[in-house]
Design a protein around this motif. Structure first.
Motif, PDB file in Angstrom:
ATOM      1  N   ASP A  93       0.885  -1.171   0.000  1.00  0.00           N
ATOM      2  CA  ASP A  93       0.000   0.000   0.000  1.00  0.00           C
ATOM      3  C   ASP A  93       0.919   1.214   0.000  1.00  0.00           C
ATOM      4  OD1 ASP A  93      -1.727   2.090   0.590  1.00  0.00           O
ATOM      5  OD2 ASP A  93      -2.855   0.980   2.102  1.00  0.00           O
ATOM      6  N   ALA A  94       0.952   1.943  -1.115  1.00  0.00           N
ATOM      7  CA  ALA A  94       1.938   3.028  -1.237  1.00  0.00           C
ATOM      8  C   ALA A  94       1.427   4.098  -2.191  1.00  0.00           C
ATOM      9  CB  ALA A  94       3.278   2.479  -1.738  1.00  0.00           C
ATOM     10  N   GLY A  95       1.861   5.315  -1.950  1.00  0.00           N
ATOM     11  CA  GLY A  95       1.474   6.420  -2.818  1.00  0.00           C
ATOM     12  C   GLY A  95       2.532   7.502  -2.792  1.00  0.00           C
ATOM     13  N   CYS A  96       2.381   8.456  -3.694  1.00  0.00           N
ATOM     14  CA  CYS A  96       3.329   9.561  -3.753  1.00  0.00           C
ATOM     15  C   CYS A  96       2.586  10.887  -3.817  1.00  0.00           C
ATOM     16  CB  CYS A  96       4.267   9.423  -4.954  1.00  0.00           C
ATOM     17  SG  CYS A  96       3.458   9.541  -6.568  1.00  0.00           S
ATOM     18  N   GLU A  97       3.315  11.962  -3.536  1.00  0.00           N
ATOM     19  CA  GLU A  97       2.780  13.312  -3.685  1.00  0.00           C
ATOM     20  C   GLU A  97       3.540  14.002  -4.797  1.00  0.00           C
ATOM     21  OE1 GLU A  97       2.564  17.529  -1.281  1.00  0.00           O
ATOM     22  OE2 GLU A  97       2.270  15.675  -0.135  1.00  0.00           O
ATOM     23  N   LEU A  98       2.829  14.374  -5.833  1.00  0.00           N
ATOM     24  CA  LEU A  98       3.429  15.013  -7.010  1.00  0.00           C
ATOM     25  C   LEU A  98       2.686  16.319  -7.274  1.00  0.00           C
ATOM     26  CD1 LEU A  98       5.317  14.842  -9.550  1.00  0.00           C
ATOM     27  CD2 LEU A  98       3.431  13.656 -10.697  1.00  0.00           C
ATOM     28  N   ASN A  99       3.427  17.407  -7.276  1.00  0.00           N
ATOM     29  CA  ASN A  99       2.828  18.721  -7.522  1.00  0.00           C
ATOM     30  C   ASN A  99       1.637  18.998  -6.606  1.00  0.00           C
ATOM     31  OD1 ASN A  99       4.664  19.297  -9.641  1.00  0.00           O
ATOM     32  ND2 ASN A  99       3.390  18.143 -11.088  1.00  0.00           N
ATOM     33  N   GLY A 100       1.757  18.551  -5.359  1.00  0.00           N
ATOM     34  CA  GLY A 100       0.761  18.876  -4.351  1.00  0.00           C
ATOM     35  C   GLY A 100      -0.413  17.931  -4.252  1.00  0.00           C
ATOM     36  N   TYR A 101      -0.460  16.874  -5.080  1.00  0.00           N
ATOM     37  CA  TYR A 101      -1.591  15.944  -5.061  1.00  0.00           C
ATOM     38  C   TYR A 101      -1.090  14.514  -4.928  1.00  0.00           C
ATOM     39  CZ  TYR A 101      -4.590  19.847  -5.985  1.00  0.00           C
ATOM     40  OH  TYR A 101      -5.259  21.034  -5.848  1.00  0.00           O
ATOM     41  N   VAL A 102      -1.881  13.699  -4.235  1.00  0.00           N
ATOM     42  CA  VAL A 102      -1.400  12.385  -3.831  1.00  0.00           C
ATOM     43  C   VAL A 102      -2.056  11.254  -4.624  1.00  0.00           C
ATOM     44  CG1 VAL A 102      -1.009  13.238  -1.494  1.00  0.00           C
ATOM     45  CG2 VAL A 102      -3.137  12.015  -2.020  1.00  0.00           C
ATOM     46  N   SER A 103      -1.435  10.105  -4.535  1.00  0.00           N
ATOM     47  CA  SER A 103      -1.979   8.838  -5.031  1.00  0.00           C
ATOM     48  C   SER A 103      -1.954   7.846  -3.881  1.00  0.00           C
ATOM     49  CB  SER A 103      -1.149   8.322  -6.207  1.00  0.00           C
ATOM     50  OG  SER A 103       0.242   8.376  -5.901  1.00  0.00           O
ATOM     51  N   ASP A 104      -2.734   6.781  -3.996  1.00  0.00           N
ATOM     52  CA  ASP A 104      -2.888   5.823  -2.900  1.00  0.00           C
ATOM     53  C   ASP A 104      -3.371   4.506  -3.498  1.00  0.00           C
ATOM     54  OD1 ASP A 104      -3.463   4.403  -0.608  1.00  0.00           O
ATOM     55  OD2 ASP A 104      -4.937   5.819   0.171  1.00  0.00           O
ATOM     56  N   ILE A 105      -2.454   3.575  -3.725  1.00  0.00           N
ATOM     57  CA  ILE A 105      -2.758   2.314  -4.409  1.00  0.00           C
ATOM     58  C   ILE A 105      -2.346   1.146  -3.521  1.00  0.00           C
ATOM     59  CG2 ILE A 105      -2.232   0.876  -6.440  1.00  0.00           C
ATOM     60  CD1 ILE A 105      -1.590   3.464  -7.956  1.00  0.00           C
ATOM     61  N   THR A 106      -3.111   0.068  -3.574  1.00  0.00           N
ATOM     62  CA  THR A 106      -2.702  -1.184  -2.931  1.00  0.00           C
ATOM     63  C   THR A 106      -2.873  -2.332  -3.915  1.00  0.00           C
ATOM     64  OG1 THR A 106      -3.519  -0.375  -0.787  1.00  0.00           O
ATOM     65  CG2 THR A 106      -3.023  -2.724  -0.953  1.00  0.00           C
ATOM     66  N   ARG A 107      -1.871  -3.178  -3.943  1.00  0.00           N
ATOM     67  CA  ARG A 107      -1.956  -4.437  -4.678  1.00  0.00           C
ATOM     68  C   ARG A 107      -1.395  -5.553  -3.806  1.00  0.00           C
ATOM     69  NH1 ARG A 107      -4.821  -1.796  -7.349  1.00  0.00           N
ATOM     70  NH2 ARG A 107      -4.869  -1.540  -9.628  1.00  0.00           N
ATOM     71  N   THR A 108      -1.878  -6.757  -4.048  1.00  0.00           N
ATOM     72  CA  THR A 108      -1.412  -7.953  -3.355  1.00  0.00           C
ATOM     73  C   THR A 108      -1.047  -8.982  -4.406  1.00  0.00           C
ATOM     74  OG1 THR A 108      -3.018  -7.473  -1.589  1.00  0.00           O
ATOM     75  CG2 THR A 108      -1.967  -9.648  -1.576  1.00  0.00           C
ATOM     76  N   TRP A 109       0.135  -9.591  -4.266  1.00  0.00           N
ATOM     77  CA  TRP A 109       0.565 -10.536  -5.292  1.00  0.00           C
ATOM     78  C   TRP A 109       1.413 -11.663  -4.707  1.00  0.00           C
ATOM     79  CZ3 TRP A 109       2.576  -5.518  -4.965  1.00  0.00           C
ATOM     80  CH2 TRP A 109       3.952  -5.389  -4.796  1.00  0.00           C
ATOM     81  N   PRO A 110       1.468 -12.802  -5.400  1.00  0.00           N
ATOM     82  CA  PRO A 110       2.306 -13.920  -4.946  1.00  0.00           C
ATOM     83  C   PRO A 110       3.763 -13.664  -5.307  1.00  0.00           C
ATOM     84  CG  PRO A 110       1.170 -14.525  -6.967  1.00  0.00           C
ATOM     85  CD  PRO A 110       0.702 -13.138  -6.613  1.00  0.00           C
ATOM     86  N   ILE A 111       4.634 -13.741  -4.334  1.00  0.00           N
ATOM     87  CA  ILE A 111       6.046 -13.430  -4.552  1.00  0.00           C
ATOM     88  C   ILE A 111       6.648 -14.323  -5.621  1.00  0.00           C
ATOM     89  CG2 ILE A 111       8.326 -13.487  -3.425  1.00  0.00           C
ATOM     90  CD1 ILE A 111       6.769 -12.654  -0.815  1.00  0.00           C
ATOM     91  N   SER A 112       6.229 -15.580  -5.651  1.00  0.00           N
ATOM     92  CA  SER A 112       6.775 -16.534  -6.624  1.00  0.00           C
ATOM     93  C   SER A 112       6.161 -16.380  -8.013  1.00  0.00           C
ATOM     94  CB  SER A 112       6.538 -17.967  -6.136  1.00  0.00           C
ATOM     95  OG  SER A 112       5.141 -18.241  -6.112  1.00  0.00           O
ATOM     96  N   GLY A 113       5.073 -15.596  -8.103  1.00  0.00           N
ATOM     97  CA  GLY A 113       4.335 -15.516  -9.357  1.00  0.00           C
ATOM     98  C   GLY A 113       3.323 -16.635  -9.520  1.00  0.00           C
ATOM     99  N   ARG A 114       3.110 -17.407  -8.445  1.00  0.00           N
ATOM    100  CA  ARG A 114       2.153 -18.522  -8.494  1.00  0.00           C
ATOM    101  C   ARG A 114       1.261 -18.461  -7.249  1.00  0.00           C
ATOM    102  NH1 ARG A 114       7.063 -20.466  -9.616  1.00  0.00           N
ATOM    103  NH2 ARG A 114       7.275 -21.297  -7.503  1.00  0.00           N
ATOM    104  N   TRP A 115      -0.043 -18.468  -7.476  1.00  0.00           N
ATOM    105  CA  TRP A 115      -0.996 -18.471  -6.364  1.00  0.00           C
ATOM    106  C   TRP A 115      -1.155 -19.878  -5.805  1.00  0.00           C
ATOM    107  CZ3 TRP A 115      -2.932 -13.734  -5.056  1.00  0.00           C
ATOM    108  CH2 TRP A 115      -2.985 -12.735  -6.043  1.00  0.00           C
ATOM    109  N   THR A 116      -1.274 -20.007  -4.494  1.00  0.00           N
ATOM    110  CA  THR A 116      -1.805 -21.245  -3.939  1.00  0.00           C
ATOM    111  C   THR A 116      -3.328 -21.171  -4.094  1.00  0.00           C
ATOM    112  OG1 THR A 116      -2.150 -20.421  -1.680  1.00  0.00           O
ATOM    113  CG2 THR A 116       0.055 -21.286  -2.230  1.00  0.00           C
ATOM    114  N   GLN A 117      -3.997 -22.300  -3.985  1.00  0.00           N
ATOM    115  CA  GLN A 117      -5.449 -22.285  -4.154  1.00  0.00           C
ATOM    116  C   GLN A 117      -6.112 -21.431  -3.084  1.00  0.00           C
ATOM    117  OE1 GLN A 117      -7.194 -23.637  -6.840  1.00  0.00           O
ATOM    118  NE2 GLN A 117      -8.689 -22.232  -5.949  1.00  0.00           N
ATOM    119  N   ALA A 118      -5.632 -21.530  -1.834  1.00  0.00           N
ATOM    120  CA  ALA A 118      -6.224 -20.737  -0.751  1.00  0.00           C
ATOM    121  C   ALA A 118      -6.019 -19.250  -0.991  1.00  0.00           C
ATOM    122  CB  ALA A 118      -5.625 -21.152   0.593  1.00  0.00           C
TER     123      ALA A 118
END
Length: 276
Positions: A93-118
């Motif tokens: 969950d990370a964002g930046c402030e550019l020219n006085g305005y912010v962003s706020d994004i979150t992503r979740t991902w498998p480190i290996s590039g492979r999902w377990t079924q759960a």
């Protein structure tokens, strides 16, 4: 009065917000490409911040959350120092402030590039809620961020009823037990600040030229013996930055960063990516 003015953005402000979100998306790609077994949460965080700074950001919008494994279950995790391990998820969950305005994004991902079924089962429930909330947000004089939050509870509770034994969506909602797994709101206003502006109630109907986040999530503590063992330690949140444009349409500005589980896994396992 000033807060209401900040809540409704000008077209120029919306353009600045989009620039901030676009930069955050590019920085997230660097984070994805850095996340591999043997690297650390701090490595991922540093790559994201460096990309933001190189792109012109004045600062981060808030302290980054980079939680792998059970760290993803802590909503405001800031330790950001563990080594990444194959088989774990990484929630950022990370964002930046550019020219006085912010962003706020979150992503979740498998480190290996492979999902377990759960992992995929939990992710799919959160994505269903995310997509349903995006579809439901509209300018009609009635629909508010609070309404979207109630919808997120309904969708996530239905998903929880399929993930957890001996329960139902109705029981989870009536008892409030869903909040054990979904302990935060679905979103907030943003703009010049990450929470901009808190004095405008979330029960206020959406209007044109307002900006807000959509960020449902589910979190299963590694120590919770009431949930199936394969769910323990899984935390998933998906967050997009949205605006209501001049035509009244809700647009996800961060949609170039994929949420589809196959695309997310592909990005996590690849060093090349071109935003759509």
């Amino acid at each position: 009065m000033s807060h209401r003015l900040r809540w409704r953005k000008s077209d120029a402000e919306l353009a600045l917000i989009k620039n901030s979100v676009d930069l955050d998306v590019q920085a997230f790609v660097k984070a994805f490409q850095t996340s591999r077994a043997g690297a650390t949460e701090a490595d991922v965080m540093a790559q994201h911040e460096a990309a933001c700074r190189i792109g012109g950001a004045d600062r981060l919008a808030y302290p980054s959350v980079v939680g792998s494994g059970a760290g993803a279950c802590v909503v405001h995790y800031h330790q950001n120092d563990k080594m990444l391990e194959d088989g774990d998820l990484l929630l950022m969950d990370a964002g930046c402030e550019l020219n006085g305005y912010v962003s706020d994004i979150t992503r979740t991902w498998p480190i290996s590039g492979r999902w377990t079924q759960a992992q995929l089962d939990v992710y799919s429930v959160v994505l269903e809620a995310h997509d349903a909330c995006l579809r439901a947000a509209r300018v009609d004089g009635e629909t508010s961020l609070m309404d979207i939050h109630r919808l997120s509870i309904d969708v996530l509770a239905n998903g929880l009823a399929k993930l957890l034994p001996n329960t139902s969506a109705r029981a989870l909602i009536r008892s409030g037990e869903y909040a054990k797994y979904y302990p935060h709101s679905v979103g907030h206003w943003f703009g010049a600040d990450t929470h901009d502006v808190p004095s405008v109630a979330v029960s206020t109907p959406f209007e044109r030229n307002v900006a807000f986040t959509i960020e449902p999530g589910l979190y299963f503590s590694p120590h919770d013996l009431d949930v199936p063992a394969d769910l323990r330690g899984i935390g998933v949140r998906i967050e997009d930055d949205c605006v209501v444009d001049a035509n009244g349409a809700v647009v996800a500005l961060s949609a170039a960063l994929p949420t589809d589980p196959d695309a997310v896994a592909a990005l996590a396992s690849s060093t090349f990516f071109r935003p759509v």
